[in-house]
Write a protein that holds these residues in place. Structure first.
Motif, PDB file in Angstrom:
ATOM      1  N   ILE A   1       0.881  -0.703   0.430  1.00 16.89           N
ATOM      2  CA  ILE A   1      -0.019   0.134  -0.122  1.00 16.89           C
ATOM      3  C   ILE A   1       1.292   1.067   0.269  1.00 16.89           C
ATOM      4  N   ASN A   2       0.908   2.381  -0.654  1.00 11.83           N
ATOM      5  CA  ASN A   2       1.106   3.443  -0.918  1.00 11.83           C
ATOM      6  C   ASN A   2       0.562   4.520   0.400  1.00 11.83           C
ATOM      7  N   PRO A   3       2.323   3.963   1.282  1.00 12.13           N
ATOM      8  CA  PRO A   3       1.624   5.000   2.931  1.00 12.13           C
ATOM      9  C   PRO A   3       0.702   6.459   1.929  1.00 12.13           C
ATOM     10  N   GLN A   4       1.357   6.967   0.663  1.00  6.77           N
ATOM     11  CA  GLN A   4       1.702   8.537   1.084  1.00  6.77           C
ATOM     12  C   GLN A   4       0.094   8.668   1.201  1.00  6.77           C
ATOM     13  N   ASP A   5      -1.073   8.211   0.430  1.00 11.27           N
ATOM     14  CA  ASP A   5      -2.558   7.743  -0.275  1.00 11.27           C
ATOM     15  C   ASP A   5      -3.088   7.629   1.661  1.00 11.27           C
ATOM     16  N   LYS A   6      -2.746   7.178   2.316  1.00 10.11           N
ATOM     17  CA  LYS A   6      -3.150   6.715   3.909  1.00 10.11           C
ATOM     18  C   LYS A   6      -2.820   7.919   4.330  1.00 10.11           C
ATOM     19  N   LEU A   7      -1.894   8.763   4.352  1.00 11.50           N
ATOM     20  CA  LEU A   7      -1.571   9.758   5.866  1.00 11.50           C
ATOM     21  C   LEU A   7      -2.496  10.804   6.302  1.00 11.50           C
ATOM     22  N   PRO A   8      -3.490  11.324   5.058  1.00 13.01           N
ATOM     23  CA  PRO A   8      -4.935  11.995   4.953  1.00 13.01           C
ATOM     24  C   PRO A   8      -5.670  10.992   6.664  1.00 13.01           C
ATOM     25  N   PHE A   9      -5.902   9.563   5.769  1.00 13.99           N
ATOM     26  CA  PHE A   9      -7.022   8.808   7.223  1.00 13.99           C
ATOM     27  C   PHE A   9      -6.035   8.857   8.635  1.00 13.99           C
ATOM     28  N   LEU A  10      -4.725   8.028   8.313  1.00 10.95           N
ATOM     29  CA  LEU A  10      -3.542   8.373   9.567  1.00 10.95           C
ATOM     30  C   LEU A  10      -4.048   9.817  10.688  1.00 10.95           C
ATOM     31  N   ALA A  11      -3.743  10.646   9.579  1.00 11.11           N
ATOM     32  CA  ALA A  11      -4.111  12.047  10.546  1.00 11.11           C
ATOM     33  C   ALA A  11      -5.577  11.968  11.484  1.00 11.11           C
ATOM     34  N   THR A  12      -6.452  11.588  11.139  1.00 10.26           N
ATOM     35  CA  THR A  12      -7.528  11.585  11.034  1.00 10.26           C
ATOM     36  C   THR A  12      -7.855  10.435  12.411  1.00 10.26           C
ATOM     37  N   TYR A  13      -6.983   9.973  12.076  1.00  9.48           N
ATOM     38  CA  TYR A  13      -7.731   8.033  13.031  1.00  9.48           C
ATOM     39  C   TYR A  13      -6.958   9.346  14.599  1.00  9.48           C
ATOM     40  N   LEU A  14      -5.945   9.753  14.714  1.00  8.05           N
ATOM     41  CA  LEU A  14      -4.934   9.836  15.979  1.00  8.05           C
ATOM     42  C   LEU A  14      -5.449  11.653  16.300  1.00  8.05           C
ATOM     43  N   GLY A  15      -6.624  12.214  15.322  1.00  7.29           N
ATOM     44  CA  GLY A  15      -6.920  13.301  15.671  1.00  7.29           C
ATOM     45  C   GLY A  15      -6.670  14.880  15.746  1.00  7.29           C
ATOM     46  N   HIS A  16      -5.986  14.112  14.079  1.00  3.78           N
ATOM     47  CA  HIS A  16      -4.969  15.498  13.526  1.00  3.78           C
ATOM     48  C   HIS A  16      -5.583  16.153  12.693  1.00  3.78           C
ATOM     49  N   ARG A  17      -5.428  17.426  12.669  1.00  2.00           N
ATOM     50  CA  ARG A  17      -5.985  18.295  11.900  1.00  2.00           C
ATOM     51  C   ARG A  17      -5.786  18.090  10.055  1.00  2.00           C
ATOM     52  N   ASP A  18      -4.339  17.189  10.340  1.00  2.00           N
ATOM     53  CA  ASP A  18      -4.257  17.622   8.557  1.00  2.00           C
ATOM     54  C   ASP A  18      -3.053  16.544   9.118  1.00  2.00           C
ATOM     55  N   ILE A  19      -1.816  16.181   7.396  1.00  2.00           N
ATOM     56  CA  ILE A  19      -1.046  14.974   7.570  1.00  2.00           C
ATOM     57  C   ILE A  19       0.100  15.550   8.201  1.00  2.00           C
ATOM     58  N   HIS A  20       0.135  17.489   8.384  1.00  2.00           N
ATOM     59  CA  HIS A  20       1.147  18.428   9.060  1.00  2.00           C
ATOM     60  C   HIS A  20       1.360  17.582   9.837  1.00  2.00           C
ATOM     61  N   SER A  21       0.300  17.429  11.060  1.00  2.00           N
ATOM     62  CA  SER A  21       0.609  17.265  12.407  1.00  2.00           C
ATOM     63  C   SER A  21       1.567  15.527  12.496  1.00  2.00           C
ATOM     64  N   THR A  22       0.663  14.936  11.980  1.00  2.00           N
ATOM     65  CA  THR A  22       1.673  13.419  11.895  1.00  2.00           C
ATOM     66  C   THR A  22       2.853  12.966  10.931  1.00  2.00           C
ATOM     67  N   LEU A  23       2.701  13.972  10.385  1.00  2.00           N
ATOM     68  CA  LEU A  23       4.314  14.363   9.714  1.00  2.00           C
ATOM     69  C   LEU A  23       4.980  14.074  10.753  1.00  2.00           C
ATOM     70  N   VAL A  24       5.473  15.257  11.924  1.00  2.00           N
ATOM     71  CA  VAL A  24       6.425  15.062  12.920  1.00  2.00           C
ATOM     72  C   VAL A  24       6.560  13.788  14.046  1.00  2.00           C
ATOM     73  N   TYR A  25       5.264  13.034  13.779  1.00  2.00           N
ATOM     74  CA  TYR A  25       5.598  11.791  14.528  1.00  2.00           C
ATOM     75  C   TYR A  25       6.865  10.318  13.494  1.00  2.00           C
ATOM     76  N   ILE A  26       6.355  10.844  12.098  1.00  2.00           N
ATOM     77  CA  ILE A  26       7.179   9.642  11.078  1.00  2.00           C
ATOM     78  C   ILE A  26       8.517  10.288  11.340  1.00  2.00           C
ATOM     79  N   THR A  27       9.572   8.801  11.904  1.00  2.00           N
ATOM     80  CA  THR A  27      10.350   8.380  11.933  1.00  2.00           C
ATOM     81  C   THR A  27      11.510   7.918  11.552  1.00  2.00           C
TER      82      THR A  27
END
Length: 69
Positions: free
Chosen positions: A14-40
């Motif tokens: 699965i292409n992770p780029q396509d799924k980041l908006p869903f992951l951001a929503t699941y985590l309660g983030h407004r957008d993927i930029h908040s989620t990207l902070v957690y990517i190591t």
């Protein structure tokens, strides 16, 4: 959690780029930029991304003999 999910997506083809908006929503983030902070970037993620590139994109870099770029 974010890194593990991305790694699982890579392994599942699965292409992770396509799924980041869903992951951001699941985590309660407004957008993927908040989620990207957690990517190591881990060695496992780099390896999976490299394998995907080889399978789908490496042929684009092939240079034909006698053709000057």
């Amino acid at each position: 959690m974010v890194v593990n999910r991305i790694l699982e997506w890579y392994r599942a083809g699965i292409n992770p780029q396509d799924k980041l908006p869903f992951l951001a929503t699941y985590l309660g983030h407004r957008d993927i930029h908040s989620t990207l902070v957690y990517i190591t970037v881990t060695q496992d993620i780099l390896q999976q991304a490299n394998e995907r590139f080889r399978a789908f994109g490496a042929h684009c870099l092939h240079v034909t003999e006698g053709v000057t770029p």
